[in-house]
Design an enzyme around this catalytic site. Structure first.
Site, mmCIF file in Angstrom:
data_model
loop_
_atom_site.group_PDB
_atom_site.id
_atom_site.type_symbol
_atom_site.label_atom_id
_atom_site.label_comp_id
_atom_site.label_asym_id
_atom_site.label_seq_id
_atom_site.Cartn_x
_atom_site.Cartn_y
_atom_site.Cartn_z
ATOM 1 N N SER A 185 -50.559 -42.837 55.672
ATOM 2 C CA SER A 185 -51.462 -43.849 55.136
ATOM 3 C C SER A 185 -51.058 -44.175 53.699
ATOM 4 C CB SER A 185 -52.908 -43.365 55.243
ATOM 5 O OG SER A 185 -53.816 -44.402 54.998
ATOM 6 N N ASP B 163 -53.214 -50.065 65.139
ATOM 7 C CA ASP B 163 -53.866 -49.599 63.913
ATOM 8 C C ASP B 163 -54.756 -50.712 63.363
ATOM 9 O OD1 ASP B 163 -54.538 -48.617 61.388
ATOM 10 O OD2 ASP B 163 -52.605 -47.622 61.125
ATOM 11 N N HIS C 297 -55.198 -45.735 63.457
ATOM 12 C CA HIS C 297 -54.627 -45.158 62.236
ATOM 13 C C HIS C 297 -54.427 -43.647 62.336
ATOM 14 C CE1 HIS C 297 -53.382 -45.526 58.136
ATOM 15 N NE2 HIS C 297 -54.327 -44.733 57.667
#
Length: 919
Positions: free
Chosen positions: A757, A834, A867
């Site tokens: 991330s 995502d 994610h």
């Protein structure tokens, strides 16, 4: 954007058990410090130049043939009769030569394989001897088995935690808690008095709210996944068939259970199969407000009918629940609905997403929409259109509205000096007394805070406080929902209502007490070069004590403190003589608390009784005995906590060394980071995660440093990154890596960095800034590559809008492909579905790499994964890939494939070695 929960803690309702003994973890943990002023880089040793080809002599018999060319050879068998008579001897000579050539070729091939890899040590074997560096503490002497990746991914190393649901008694009694999970004799759901558990006669008897974990409604078995008792403990709200929506939100079917009769009915009897997004008890226990199809409804338990509060909710209008970006970046939850304390009013958000652009998220395997495709359309992906505002694009317009329960009326209150609709983010709503409510809002770029006081009875409001945070220190306002209302009590020295808020004070975040409610001036309760964390935790209104968690001992630690409401007599409640990381959950009246010790030793939990300056341990409810056994059986890495100084800033760092670390050897080093604004990765919690596996099982050193921009090291270090994300953060990683590269026990030719991330963004940004000078390898998972692609509320908080800061966005974008090409190799992985960091980020990066002819990377996508990358075993696969890729990197495999050269087949080499075999 939130850190990935790779080693998330378990937090669950479990039957509370009696005290058991607990032993400390066998992880070695030491402290030291290091500064750039004492950095002496060692001699640079170039990595061996190996490209995977065998060095051959310049001889015609080994040269490659041109296309279509045939080598000319003499015939082996003569046509004369004399030659024919000697055929047996010739055949023997032929086969001897064949075997000799084949044996020679195999020997040469074996030497090539071993010689080509001789300089690339695997794990911690074959490490070169060097002088020991004893400046950083002791080496590990732990014995046992190495930590396995399977254990980490299965959560076997996660501490076991209990989440106690403290409740107030019907008569405001303190010390009551809800327990779930008992047998039929005890009852499935109970309210216990903590005093009764200790044999105290003053305690109330346990009250069973649910006898069984299953209830029946009209012959249908209902299995609740969660439960919420009413404040008077006479009803229980149940949810079944729960389905996840986004990170915090979900839907389900709701039911109301009557405790006395143990019978249940649908929350909305007229629509028992309707999926509800949110349901909240009235403080009076006589009603439930709920959201369905983005509209608000009220169910009074005295009637089977429901009252419609809003009617126009739908695809673009949300009532009472947040949209995607507010759920993710502002509220961190699924509710924007608040009952007043007297149950007469309900405050809620009206969110208008009409102008927000949509972003399509495609699903190739699953169909999360639940829609069955029409015949002939089965082979098209399921597409979920998300209202997703990107920087500079229209944001959702959020208004605060109110519902008068008695009058059945929805209304709004206009306030002077409010932000414009397109420049307003409401971050907190807090009910006070007498129908008054505090509202905290910021501008779109989150650097101006305004606090409003609204009177719902008179339907008026005013601005009571404003802070220009950008003008104060160049920083921003971080959204939080921890402000605490303090009611007036003249008998205890509080003539007016007030509230406690967290404010910037002398460069750190501290507690401030504002009273009366409309006062712009604060009484500071805490101060110093440390910070409070999600404070206050609780307030004892009778004794005038404020409890909170803070970093007073060290940024990596958390201890529980208390201070008088006048700012005097601040004292710790936990043992500050040694490193510790604590959390606390107080009972309704603050007389009791669940104290959770999270590290650095084996975590435990205990019920404590607060007595002002002292605490009494009432009951040890968890000691993680199983985890203690695992620690004793496995060889965990040594953790060394240090301070490093970069450009005058003191940063927190932890180095994980392999078990049986030998300072006379050379070790590869993996840097792991997250690095997002206000985040923290280096702390004193007990953690056995992927990094622990790398050190324990693979034998590599793992270093994590929280650079500038991260939390709890002061606002000066945190706010410097604003407007230019990635620059200072990457600089700090590189500067620290250079320190480690100069250490005698580090192989400076084998250094890697990885993150997920924001950490994925930081991995790429560090490789870009470093250009192969320090880090040879990188692994980026779900990275942001251009902040114009992420959501507006998060990004503009730290970067301003693209219209106000175009150069900052340009600088923070991953653009220098030539610099990335200087690293040996890097890996990029991304979930194809995502919804948070869109696949767009990685695809645009790949396009830039293609245009620049950069090929030194590997790429992996995971279909239908969001994610967190979990869909269809993807989470296991992503960590397997990280592990294998890292081993190959430190083994030198990526050097071998850097410049591939065609290799001849064994058969072709044999033919040229024995030309007489073929006429």
């Amino acid at each position: 954007m939130r850190p990935s929960d790779d080693h998330g803690e378990t937090s669950e309702f479990l039957p509370i058990t009696r005290s058991r003994s607990v032993s400390a973890a066998s992880q070695t943990s030491t402290d030291s410090s290091l500064s750039t002023e004492s950095l002496f880089p060692g001699e640079q040793k170039p990595f061996p130049n190996v490209n995977g080809t065998m060095a051959l002599a310049d001889d015609d018999q080994y040269r490659d043939l041109e296309d279509g060319e045939v080598e000319q050879t003499e015939p082996f068998l003569a046509s004369s009769k004399k030659a024919a008579t000697g055929g047996g001897r010739a055949r023997r000579i032929f086969w001897i030569l064949v075997l000799l050539c084949l044996g020679g070729w195999l020997l040469a091939f074996a030497l090539f394989l071993t010689g080509g890899r001789a300089n690339y040590q695997t794990a911690s074997d074959a490490l070169q001897a060097h002088g020991a560096d004893s400046a950083l503490g002791s080496t590990s002497t732990s014995s046992g088995k190495p930590v396995t990746l399977q254990q980490v991914l299965a959560g076997q190393w996660n501490p076991r935690y209990h989440a106690i649901g403290w409740v107030a008694g019907p008569n405001n009694e303190d010390g009551l808690l809800v327990e779930k999970g008992g047998d039929e004799k005890q009852g499935y759901l109970r309210v216990d008095d903590i005093r009764s558990r200790k044999g105290n006669d003053t305690g109330r008897e346990s009250r069973v709210l649910m006898w069984k974990p299953i209830v029946h409604v009209d012959g249908k078995a209902i299995v609740p996944s969660n439960v919420w008792p009413s404040p008077d403990l006479k009803k229980v709200l149940l949810i079944s068939e729960q389905q996840k929506n986004w990170r915090h939100s979900f839907t389900g079917k709701y039911w109301v259970l009557d405790v006395d009769s143990q019978t249940a009915q649908p929350l909305d009897p007229s629509a028992p199969d309707g999926r509800v997004q949110l349901a909240l008890w009235s403080p009076a226990s006589d009603a439930v407000v709920f959201v369905r199809d983005n509209n608000l409804y009220l169910r009074r338990l005295s009637s089977d009918s429901v009252v419609v509060i809003t009617k126009d909710g739908g695809e673009n209008l949300f009532y009472g629940v947040p949209d995607w970006v507010y759920e993710e970046e502002v509220i961190s939850g699924n509710s924007v609905t608040w009952w007043s304390n007297d149950a007469k009013y309900i405050a809620f958000f009206r969110t208008n997403e009409t102008s927000v652009p949509e972003f399509p998220v495609q699903y190739y395997i699953s169909r999360p929409s639940g829609k069955k495709p029409l015949p002939g359309l089965e082979n098209y992906p399921d597409v979920r259109e998300i209202k997703y505002p990107k920087p500079g694009a229209p944001n959702p317009v959020v208004d605060l509205q109110f519902y008068d329960v008695d009058k059945n009326e929805v209304f709004s209150v206009e306030v002077a000096d409010d932000f414009a609709d397109d420049d307003r983010i409401i971050i907190e709503v807090l009910w006070a007394s007498e129908g008054k409510v505090l509202v905290r809002s910021t501008n779109r770029e989150s650097d101006i805070l305004k606090v409003y006081l609204i009177d719902t009875k008179s339907r008026t409001g005013k601005l009571v406080r404003s802070e220009d945070v950008a003008g104060l220190d160049g920083g921003w306002v971080e959204p939080s929902q921890s402000t605490r209302f303090i009611p007036a009590d003249p008998n205890n020295g509080r003539p007016h209502d007030g509230y406690i808020d967290t404010v910037p004070y002398n460069g750190y975040d501290h507690l401030a007490y504002f009273s009366p409610l409309d006062s712009p001036n604060a009484l500071m309760l805490t101060s110093g070069e440390w910070e409070v964390v999600d404070a206050p935790a609780a307030v004892d209104l009778q004794r005038g004590l404020v409890y909170f968690v803070g970093t007073r001992e060290a940024p990596t630690q958390r201890h529980v403190y208390r201070v008088q409401l006048d700012g005097s007599n601040l004292k710790p409640l936990t043992d500050t003589s040694k490193p510790g990381y604590y959390d606390v959950s107080f009972s309704h009246g603050t007389g009791y608390a669940l104290l959770t010790y999270k590290g650095p030793s084996i975590p435990w939990q205990a019920i404590i009784k607060t007595q002002g300056d002292e605490i009494t341990y009432e009951d040890r409810i968890e000691d993680n005995a199983q985890l203690t056994k695992m620690v004793e059986a496995y060889a965990l890495p040594t953790e060394i906590y240090q301070n490093v100084t970069v450009d005058g800033y003191t940063l927190q760092l932890v180095e994980r060394r392999p078990p049986h670390f030998n300072p006379a050897k050379k070790y590869p080093v993996l840097f792991y980071l997250y690095g997002g604004p206000g985040s923290q990765t280096v702390d004193r919690k007990f953690t056995v995660d992927f990094q622990s596996y790398v050190a324990s099982s693979l034998g590599y050193i793992v270093v994590t440093v929280d650079g500038r921009g991260t939390g709890f090291i002061g606002r000066k270090a945190r706010c410097i990154v604003r407007g230019n994300l990635g620059f200072y953060e990457a600089h700090d990683q590189i500067a620290t890596a250079k320190m480690w590269a100069a250490k005698s026990y580090v192989d400076e030719t084998r250094m890697a960095i990885w993150g997920w991330s924001f950490g994925g963004f930081m991995t790429l940004k560090t490789l870009e800034q470093d250009a192969g000078q320090t880090f040879q390898y990188g692994m980026a998972v779900a990275p942001v590559t251009d902040w114009r692609f992420y959501d507006s509320i998060y990004t503009e908080r730290y970067m301003h809008t693209p219209q106000h800061n175009p150069s900052g966005y340009d600088n923070s974008t991953i653009t220098d492909m030539a610099a990335l090409s200087e690293s040996v190799r890097f890996l990029v992985m991304h979930g194809a579905s995502d919804d948070n960091v869109h696949l767009q980020n990685t695809l645009v990066l790949i396009d830039k790499l293609d245009l620049s002819n950069v090929e030194n990377y590997d790429l992996q996508f995971y279909p239908d994964s969001d994610h967190s990358i979990y869909f269809h075993n993807a989470h296991t696969m992503v960590y397997d890939r990280l592990s294998d890729w890292l081993v190959n990197a430190f083994n030198g495999e990526w050097h071998l494939i850097a410049k591939p050269v065609p290799d001849e087949s064994m058969w072709e080499r044999m033919k040229r070695s024995l030309p007489l075999l073929y006429p």
